[in-house]
Scaffold this motif. Structure first.
Motif, PDB file in Angstrom:
ATOM      1  N   GLU A  78       5.476  20.863 -59.798  1.00 20.51           N
ATOM      2  CA  GLU A  78       6.863  21.289 -59.584  1.00 20.51           C
ATOM      3  C   GLU A  78       7.030  22.775 -59.895  1.00 20.51           C
ATOM      4  O   GLU A  78       7.738  23.493 -59.185  1.00 20.51           O
ATOM      5  CB  GLU A  78       7.806  20.455 -60.459  1.00 20.51           C
ATOM      6  CG  GLU A  78       7.963  19.022 -59.971  1.00 20.51           C
ATOM      7  CD  GLU A  78       8.779  18.168 -60.921  1.00 20.51           C
ATOM      8  OE1 GLU A  78       9.132  18.668 -62.019  1.00 20.51           O
ATOM      9  OE2 GLU A  78       9.060  17.007 -60.577  1.00 20.51           O
TER      10      GLU A  78
ATOM     11  N   ARG B 230       5.552  24.764 -57.043  1.00 22.28           N
ATOM     12  CA  ARG B 230       6.422  24.704 -55.858  1.00 22.28           C
ATOM     13  C   ARG B 230       7.621  25.642 -56.008  1.00 22.28           C
ATOM     14  O   ARG B 230       7.949  26.409 -55.095  1.00 22.28           O
ATOM     15  CB  ARG B 230       6.904  23.266 -55.637  1.00 22.28           C
ATOM     16  CG  ARG B 230       7.863  23.111 -54.449  1.00 22.28           C
ATOM     17  CD  ARG B 230       8.334  21.679 -54.304  1.00 22.28           C
ATOM     18  NE  ARG B 230       9.006  21.188 -55.489  1.00 22.28           N
ATOM     19  CZ  ARG B 230      10.261  21.481 -55.822  1.00 22.28           C
ATOM     20  NH1 ARG B 230      10.985  22.294 -55.062  1.00 22.28           N
ATOM     21  NH2 ARG B 230      10.811  20.982 -56.913  1.00 22.28           N
ATOM     22  N   ILE B 231       8.276  25.596 -57.178  1.00 20.54           N
ATOM     23  CA  ILE B 231       9.448  26.443 -57.418  1.00 20.54           C
ATOM     24  C   ILE B 231       9.055  27.920 -57.384  1.00 20.54           C
ATOM     25  O   ILE B 231       9.761  28.754 -56.808  1.00 20.54           O
ATOM     26  CB  ILE B 231      10.102  26.080 -58.772  1.00 20.54           C
ATOM     27  CG1 ILE B 231      10.729  24.684 -58.682  1.00 20.54           C
ATOM     28  CG2 ILE B 231      11.147  27.111 -59.172  1.00 20.54           C
ATOM     29  CD1 ILE B 231      11.143  24.110 -60.023  1.00 20.54           C
TER      30      ILE B 231
ATOM     31  N   LYS C 163       6.557  29.275 -55.756  1.00 20.81           N
ATOM     32  CA  LYS C 163       6.269  29.673 -54.371  1.00 20.81           C
ATOM     33  C   LYS C 163       7.558  29.883 -53.588  1.00 20.81           C
ATOM     34  O   LYS C 163       7.652  30.791 -52.758  1.00 20.81           O
ATOM     35  CB  LYS C 163       5.393  28.619 -53.690  1.00 20.81           C
ATOM     36  CG  LYS C 163       3.936  28.676 -54.128  1.00 20.81           C
ATOM     37  CD  LYS C 163       3.090  27.655 -53.388  1.00 20.81           C
ATOM     38  CE  LYS C 163       1.619  27.802 -53.748  1.00 20.81           C
ATOM     39  NZ  LYS C 163       0.783  26.778 -53.073  1.00 20.81           N
ATOM     40  N   GLU C 164       8.557  29.024 -53.852  1.00 18.65           N
ATOM     41  CA  GLU C 164       9.849  29.177 -53.172  1.00 18.65           C
ATOM     42  C   GLU C 164      10.514  30.501 -53.541  1.00 18.65           C
ATOM     43  O   GLU C 164      11.274  31.067 -52.755  1.00 18.65           O
ATOM     44  CB  GLU C 164      10.770  28.006 -53.537  1.00 18.65           C
ATOM     45  CG  GLU C 164      10.376  26.691 -52.863  1.00 18.65           C
ATOM     46  CD  GLU C 164      11.198  25.512 -53.350  1.00 18.65           C
ATOM     47  OE1 GLU C 164      12.072  25.725 -54.234  1.00 18.65           O
ATOM     48  OE2 GLU C 164      10.985  24.394 -52.851  1.00 18.65           O
ATOM     49  N   LYS C 165      10.216  30.989 -54.740  1.00 16.36           N
ATOM     50  CA  LYS C 165      10.776  32.268 -55.192  1.00 16.36           C
ATOM     51  C   LYS C 165       9.920  33.455 -54.758  1.00 16.36           C
ATOM     52  O   LYS C 165      10.203  34.594 -55.109  1.00 16.36           O
ATOM     53  CB  LYS C 165      10.910  32.268 -56.715  1.00 16.36           C
ATOM     54  CG  LYS C 165      11.981  31.314 -57.228  1.00 16.36           C
ATOM     55  CD  LYS C 165      12.076  31.378 -58.743  1.00 16.36           C
ATOM     56  CE  LYS C 165      13.191  30.474 -59.259  1.00 16.36           C
ATOM     57  NZ  LYS C 165      13.283  30.512 -60.735  1.00 16.36           N
TER      58      LYS C 165
END
Length: 200
Positions: free
Chosen positions: A138, A141-142, A144-146
């Motif tokens: 998690e 993922r977070i 990478k989203e940023k």
């Protein structure tokens, strides 16, 4: 019946004094202490293997804490069963009174209680491993989203790249020749081409 102690630290520069003193305080002599200075990732340890050859039915084996025996609870359970059922010794964990196979509570044997406790510890450890993996996934993922990138930062594209790129694009030079002209390797030159074309 003989009393033995197993002592382990993870590396040669770690101190065994606390474990040794704990064993002396219950009357175990140093000649009956088996000491390993290496990781607990498995049970292929010199002194532990020597200890297994010494143990006989009815003996008692003392350890300071359960993690001195090993790190993996599934393997600890396997060794525990081998020691208490196959060799038929008693196991005593000084820091965890429930893990004392000599005990008997309301007709329930210490071996049964210890087996149950180890199964619970193994389950808790497995759940924690899975939770840790999930938290890591998690977090990645977070991140990478940023837009946070992992791994080594990309090598900057040099100023001379565009001129060499045009020569390669017009089939005047090969990728390997282009890489040599820019003092880099074939893979880096290929990555620069991809990045350059994606940014256009």
């Amino acid at each position: 019946m003989k009393k033995y102690a197993y002592i382990r630290v993870s590396s040669k520069d770690q101190n065994i004094a606390r474990q040794v003193e704990a064993m002396k305080s219950i009357g175990i002599s140093e000649k009956d202490m088996f000491i390993d200075k290496q990781s607990g990732k498995d049970f292929f340890r010199e002194q532990y293997q020597l200890l297994l050859k010494k143990l006989e039915s009815g003996d008692e084996l003392y350890i300071k804490s359960i993690d001195r025996l090993g790190r993996d609870y599934d393997e600890i359970q396997e060794q525990w069963r081998y020691l208490t059922k196959k060799i038929n010794i008693d196991m005593i964990v000084l820091d965890f009174p429930l893990l004392d196979t000599r005990n008997q509570v309301n007709g329930i044997t210490g071996k049964f209680i210890a087996d149950l406790v180890l199964q619970i510890l193994s389950y808790v450890a497995q759940v924690e491993r899975e939770n840790t993996k999930q938290r890591q996934a998690e977090g990645i993922r977070i991140a990478k989203e940023k837009g946070i990138q992992f791994g080594r930062p990309p090598i900057p594209i040099p100023n001379e790249f565009e001129e060499i790129y045009q020569l390669w694009k017009e089939n005047k030079i090969s990728k390997r020749k282009g890489a040599r002209l820019l003092n880099t390797n074939h893979n880096t030159f290929t990555n620069w081409i991809k990045r350059y074309e994606n940014d256009r």
